[in-house]
Write an enzyme that holds these catalytic residues in place. Structure first.
Site, short mmCIF file in Angstrom:
data_model
loop_
_atom_site.label_atom_id
_atom_site.label_comp_id
_atom_site.label_asym_id
_atom_site.label_seq_id
_atom_site.Cartn_x
_atom_site.Cartn_y
_atom_site.Cartn_z
N LYS A 67 -5.65 -7.45 4.55
CA LYS A 67 -4.82 -6.71 5.55
C LYS A 67 -4.63 -6.51 6.69
O LYS A 67 -4.00 -6.72 7.78
CB LYS A 67 -4.66 -5.47 4.62
CG LYS A 67 -3.85 -5.01 3.44
CD LYS A 67 -3.52 -3.97 3.23
CE LYS A 67 -4.90 -3.66 2.77
NZ LYS A 67 -5.19 -4.43 1.99
N THR A 68 -6.26 -5.48 7.29
CA THR A 68 -6.65 -5.56 8.01
C THR A 68 -6.04 -7.03 9.62
O THR A 68 -6.03 -6.71 10.57
CB THR A 68 -7.83 -4.90 8.42
OG1 THR A 68 -8.08 -3.76 7.38
CG2 THR A 68 -8.05 -4.57 10.06
N ASP A 254 -1.70 0.54 10.72
CA ASP A 254 -3.56 0.25 9.22
C ASP A 254 -3.28 1.55 8.80
O ASP A 254 -3.08 2.71 8.73
CB ASP A 254 -4.78 -0.17 10.24
CG ASP A 254 -5.07 -1.34 8.88
OD1 ASP A 254 -4.84 -1.32 7.85
OD2 ASP A 254 -6.30 -1.92 9.47
N GLU A 255 -3.53 1.00 7.36
CA GLU A 255 -3.97 1.99 6.58
C GLU A 255 -2.95 3.25 6.30
O GLU A 255 -3.19 4.30 6.10
CB GLU A 255 -5.60 3.00 6.90
CG GLU A 255 -6.33 2.81 6.90
CD GLU A 255 -7.63 1.76 5.98
OE1 GLU A 255 -6.47 1.62 4.79
OE2 GLU A 255 -8.72 0.68 6.12
N GLN A 312 -6.10 3.12 -2.20
CA GLN A 312 -6.40 2.91 -1.24
C GLN A 312 -5.95 4.39 -0.87
O GLN A 312 -7.23 4.70 0.16
CB GLN A 312 -7.55 2.16 -0.41
CG GLN A 312 -8.23 1.10 -1.28
CD GLN A 312 -8.49 -0.13 -0.31
OE1 GLN A 312 -9.53 0.41 0.77
NE2 GLN A 312 -8.16 -1.27 -0.39
N ARG A 730 -16.28 -2.20 -1.07
CA ARG A 730 -16.62 -2.63 0.04
C ARG A 730 -17.76 -3.25 -0.32
O ARG A 730 -18.63 -4.42 0.48
CB ARG A 730 -17.29 -1.02 0.43
CG ARG A 730 -16.83 0.22 0.52
CD ARG A 730 -15.39 0.08 1.83
NE ARG A 730 -14.35 -0.29 0.99
CZ ARG A 730 -12.96 -1.34 1.72
NH1 ARG A 730 -13.00 -1.42 2.43
NH2 ARG A 730 -12.00 -1.21 0.57
P1 ATP Z 1 -9.27 -2.52 2.41
O1 ATP Z 1 -8.62 -2.57 1.96
O2 ATP Z 1 -10.70 -2.59 2.28
O3 ATP Z 1 -8.91 -2.02 3.98
P2 ATP Z 1 -8.35 -5.32 4.15
O4 ATP Z 1 -7.16 -5.58 2.88
O5 ATP Z 1 -7.84 -4.64 5.12
O6 ATP Z 1 -9.06 -4.31 3.33
P3 ATP Z 1 -9.59 -7.60 5.43
O7 ATP Z 1 -10.88 -6.24 6.00
O8 ATP Z 1 -9.10 -7.89 6.53
O9 ATP Z 1 -9.15 -6.83 3.89
O10 ATP Z 1 -10.59 -8.58 4.71
C1 ATP Z 1 -11.72 -8.69 4.29
C2 ATP Z 1 -12.51 -9.43 4.33
O11 ATP Z 1 -11.84 -11.53 3.84
C3 ATP Z 1 -12.45 -10.01 5.55
O12 ATP Z 1 -13.70 -10.39 5.81
C4 ATP Z 1 -12.13 -11.06 6.43
O13 ATP Z 1 -12.24 -11.79 7.60
C5 ATP Z 1 -11.83 -11.90 4.84
N1 ATP Z 1 -10.51 -12.90 4.93
C6 ATP Z 1 -9.29 -12.11 4.95
N2 ATP Z 1 -8.28 -13.26 5.23
C7 ATP Z 1 -9.18 -14.40 5.01
C8 ATP Z 1 -8.59 -15.91 4.11
N3 ATP Z 1 -7.72 -15.85 4.12
N4 ATP Z 1 -9.52 -16.77 4.31
C9 ATP Z 1 -11.06 -16.29 4.26
N5 ATP Z 1 -11.38 -14.91 4.84
C10 ATP Z 1 -10.07 -14.15 4.80
MG MG Z 2 -8.16 -3.16 6.79
#
Ligand code: ATP
Ligand code: MG
Length: 860
Positions: A67-68, A254-255, A312, A730
């Site tokens: 997402k981020t 975000d969040e 979350q 995490r």
């Molecule tokens: P959270 O809910 O914990 O905030 P998030 O959904 O924001 O998580 P991110 O932190 O954006 O997730 O991504 C998690 C990990 O996966 C990061 O290390 C990111 O670089 C990697 N990632 C995300 N999308 C891809 C992708 N399409 N290919 C490879 N790696 C990815």
């Molecule tokens: Mg995130």
């Protein structure tokens, strides 16, 4: 070189005349990456989210699904490909640290012009809005920001003056009540009108009113006010709202699951297609020209993207509401929802463990989150005798993982539920020489001496700031007693002027001893001399150094034999260093949202003492992150676009603002610190959004995590479970879950049954290195007769792996013997198989919920 045509907006920022999609005429080296490169490494739904144009869009997805990453890439794509002016982008993150990271990611992708974006927390964004426009409410633009401790001090004064019985009305409780009102955008007049006469709430509402009056008199706002006031401002002045809507053509959050009502209202004001201003907001403007603006022609609403995960949501205690996610589509008609299902962070084993825990929450939407990272290692479980042994185990494993090349120190984190739990880990880590960093906990800016120094600066910057002026009036001791202070306060009240003004009229104060009068005069001289420095534009560090010296504060500490004063001196020197770095532009105060990013803890501990009876004031912690402060980067496109240079406002006001917004997540180690190899210790709340190769989830005991208070409250329990989900997700590769059978709290050992979250993780995912069975030496003995030291010597790290134990079959009415709690009778049982639990009444030891698989329990 041709110059783009720029205008100046109401922020004093130079912006292009037309916002939106028009390319800047200046040849941009910014567009470093092709469209394909900006979309590289995104899966189809992620791409869709980045490419989406027009209607509001919600990206809902589980942890680690990118997402981020989508949010960051979208900004880069907007600026790099859709040629959106960076100054028209507003991105909201949860901490300033996250904001700084996002900025630098986008700058990396599209170049320096991205510095013109507003990437900040809700609070920082609101401060900027208010600094520019709060004058419409008749308030000074250089208002002070009261942090939690200032607010508490003020509320204490209010409670004293209203003669509220501290037993019936603890200050914290009043503050929570007021905070809830503000999060719901209920101002004090409305609150007062809502409560019934003679009720408890009437007193809260009175305190609220008085508190607001004093804040206003001091030209100050507390943290909750920042958001509420910004929303009220936009609601009261449609022309102003319109200006911001024209400015921010792209809003990203975000969040989103952790936004509260006030934050939601802000987004709505900025982004909603239909704008409705309730008529009552007009009364909210304090002496301003509320609601008198002419009706506006509305601009098209900006493009809005919010991302979040309702599983979350961990800030309900601060008013956050999952409703904001659930109702997004009805809040913003025509909105689109995009789901992400692939997790890129964790192994399947870790994901399965997280899912097994979170499915226990009732009423959630099921999610299909998968990983192709393979099963990976099992989740390691460990039952320690005491919290010291738990720390010992963690230290041993951290070392082992590092030696084996499985996880460097910098890729390892230890989580716990409450700040006070860091203590045991710190002790052991120091002893074994393991480098670590505590995020949060004892905060630099909460130290007395640091607060005194800041109070000096605030009093200098704003003499109407009564709380600050009175704090340092007699610090260091200069013979100004309570009576003299009281006399000044009386004059201030009589003349309706601030305390600071009253001080300047010493001659009007009757019955003041000559000595007191002359002390007051020399205090005023000290303050005036420094106010003059501010007026001359002296930088913050010069003012700080000067006031510390001339007030006698430094020399008092230097002359003291008390070793604590030596530490205080070092902290002040550190503060001077911080101010120097701030002034020279390497804003060391990177990072961080405000105050307490920890979860709710029982607010019972007296000031300066944590809930375990341990005095606050451990090691000094200062941010290591060195990045350009998003708040102080001058938005001068000439400079930014040409050289990428960031100009820094070195004034005292800018410094104070920065300090006010900083808090404990600033201390999340920067990538530098990570490569230097430092284990991170932090609370679960602080861990949100982060990831580590190896994660230790400690203190998994009912009563600790989930928190004691949550045991009897299903809603709070659900929130604790989401916190567990955050913690587990995490971890990238290795997850450890541990608990201590005995834990000291306020110096008395407490026995807590295993956390229900532990028992919710299926056995097939677990590798139990040690279970309660191994804890043999204390069976059938009374816990309180033993000291912690003897616990430690009986069973330590490296105890033999225990054998599986037979789980007793129990029904209500059975009598049992527990090795610690003694005799008890079974009240009820629940769950099945490995998950069977029993509620057992142990008489004076209390009612406990026990996991039959883990509890050292015999059926009689
Ligand atoms: P959270 O809910 O914990 O905030 P998030 O959904 O924001 O998580 P991110 O932190 O954006 O997730 O991504 C998690 C990990 O996966 C990061 O290390 C990111 O670089 C990697 N990632 C995300 N999308 C891809 C992708 N399409 N290919 C490879 N790696 C990815
Ligand atoms: Mg995130």
């Amino acid at each position: 070189m041709p110059q783009p045509s720029f205008g100046v907006d109401q922020f004093g920022d130079v912006v292009p005349d037309i916002f939106g999609e028009r390319p800047s005429p200046r040849p941009r080296k910014a567009s470093r990456l092709s469209a394909e490169a900006l979309l590289d490494g995104l899966n189809p739904p992620q791409r869709e989210a980045v490419l989406h144009e027009g209607a509001p869009v919600l990206v809902v997805a589980g942890a680690g699904s990118g997402k981020t990453r989508v949010l960051t890439r979208r900004i880069a794509y907007l600026v790099g490909e859709r040629k959106v002016h960076p100054g028209s982008v507003l991105a909201i993150t949860f901490t300033n640290k996250a904001a700084a990271e996002m900025r630098s990611r986008v700058i990396e992708l599209v170049g320096n012009r991205a510095k013109l974006m507003w990437v900040s927390t809700f609070h920082s964004a609101c401060v900027r809005i208010l600094r520019s426009d709060i004058g419409r409410f008749g308030m000074a633009r250089n208002f002070s920001i009261y942090d939690d401790a200032d607010a508490k001090r003020l509320m204490q004064l209010v409670a004293n003056d209203l003669e509220l019985d501290p037993k019936r009305f603890p200050v914290r409780v009043i503050m929570n009540w007021v905070s809830n009102c503000k999060n719901e955008l209920v101002d004090h007049e409305t609150a007062r009108a809502r409560v019934s006469e003679g009720s408890l709430e009437q007193s809260y509402a009175e305190a609220y009113g008085e508190y607001q009056r004093r804040l206003a008199a001091a030209d100050a706002l507390d943290f909750d006010d920042l958001i509420m006031t910004a929303v009220h401002l936009l609601q009261a002045f449609p022309d102003l709202r319109e200006q911001y809507r024209r400015r921010f053509r792209h809003v990203l959050v975000d969040e989103y699951q952790d936004t509260n009502h006030a934050q939601y209202a802000l987004i709505r004001e900025l982004c909603s297609a239909e704008i409705d201003t309730p008529p009552e907001v007009v009364s909210l403007s304090r002496g301003g020209q509320g609601g008198s603006s002419p009706p506006q022609v509305h601009a098209e609403p900006p493009e809005l993207m919010v991302v979040g995960d309702s599983d979350q949501s961990i800030y309900a205690f601060r008013g956050a509401t999952i409703r904001n996610i659930n109702d997004f589509e009805s809040d913003f008609p025509g909105a689109r929802t995009i789901m992400l299902e692939q997790n890129y962070r964790s192994t399947q084993t870790i994901l399965s463990a997280a899912n097994a825990v979170i499915v226990q929450n009732a009423g959630r939407k099921p999610k299909n989150l998968w990983s192709d990272a393979g099963d990976g290692d099992l989740v390691v479980g460990y039952v320690a005798d005491t919290e010291h042994d738990e720390a010992q185990f963690v230290a041993g494993e951290v070392d082992r993982l590092s030696d084996a090349g499985e996880a460097r120190y910098g890729d390892t984190a230890v989580f716990y539920r409450t700040n006070a739990q860091s203590r045991a880990f710190e002790e052991v880590f120091i002893r074994v020489g393991l480098p670590y960093k505590v995020v949060g906990g004892v905060r630099f800016y909460e130290r007395r001496e640091v607060r005194d120094a800041i109070a000096y600066l605030r009093a200098i910057s704003n003499r109407a700031d009564d709380v600050s002026v009175r704090r340092i009036l007699n610090v260091p001791k200069r013979g100004i007693g309570d009576r003299a202070e009281g006399a000044v306060a009386d004059l201030a009240a009589r003349e309706r002027i601030s305390f600071g003004e009253a001080l300047r009229r010493v001659d009007d104060i009757h019955g003041l001893a000559t000595r007191s009068a002359s002390q007051l005069r020399s205090f005023v001289e000290l303050m005036d001399a420094h106010e003059a420095m501010v007026a001359e534009g002296a930088p913050a560090d010069a003012i700080l150094t000067s006031v510390l010296e001339r007030s006698g504060y430094l020399s008092e500490l230097q002359g003291s034999a008390d070793p604590q004063d030596q530490t205080r001196l070092e902290n002040l020197i550190e503060l001077v260093t911080v101010s120097r770095e701030f002034v020279s532009g390497v804003a060391v105060l990177a990072a961080a949202d405000y105050g307490d990013v920890d979860g709710p803890e029982d607010g019972q501990a007296p000031d300066g003492v944590d809930e375990f009876g341990v005095l606050r004031g451990g090691s000094l912690r200062v941010a290591e992150g060195r990045s350009v402060d998003p708040l102080t980067v001058a938005l001068d496109p000439e400079q930014d676009l040409a050289a990428g240079a960031a100009e820094v406002d070195a004034s005292l006001g800018a410094f104070l603002e920065r300090v006010a917004l900083v808090a404990d997540s600033d201390q999340i180690p920067s990538p530098d610190a990570e490569s230097a190899g430092v284990v991170t210790l932090m609370t679960l709340h602080t861990a949100k959004g982060l990831e580590f190769d190896a994660v230790f989830l400690t203190g998994c005991e009912d009563g600790v995590f989930p928190h004691q208070r949550a045991l009897s409250d299903p809603a709070e329990l659900a929130e604790e479970r989401r916190l567990a989900y955050v913690g587990i997700t995490r971890a990238r590769k290795r997850l450890y879950v541990s608990r201590a059978v005995v834990r000291a709290a306020w110096g008395t050992p407490q026995h807590n049954p295993p956390s229900r979250f532990l028992t919710e993780i299926p056995d097939r995912l677990m590798d139990w290195r040690r279970t309660e069975r191994a804890v043999t030496s204390w069976r059938n003995t009374s816990a309180t007769s033993r000291s912690n030291t003897s616990w430690r010597t009986t069973v330590g790290y490296g105890a033999p792996k225990p054998q599986a134990r037979v789980v007793p079959v129990l029904t209500a009415g059975d009598r049992v013997l527990h090795s610690t709690f003694g005799l008890g009778s079974v009240v009820a049982t629940s769950g099945a198989g490995d998950d069977t639990k029993a509620d057992v009444d142990f008489g004076s030891a209390g009612l406990k919920r026990l996991s039959l698989r883990h509890a050292p329990l015999e059926k009689l």
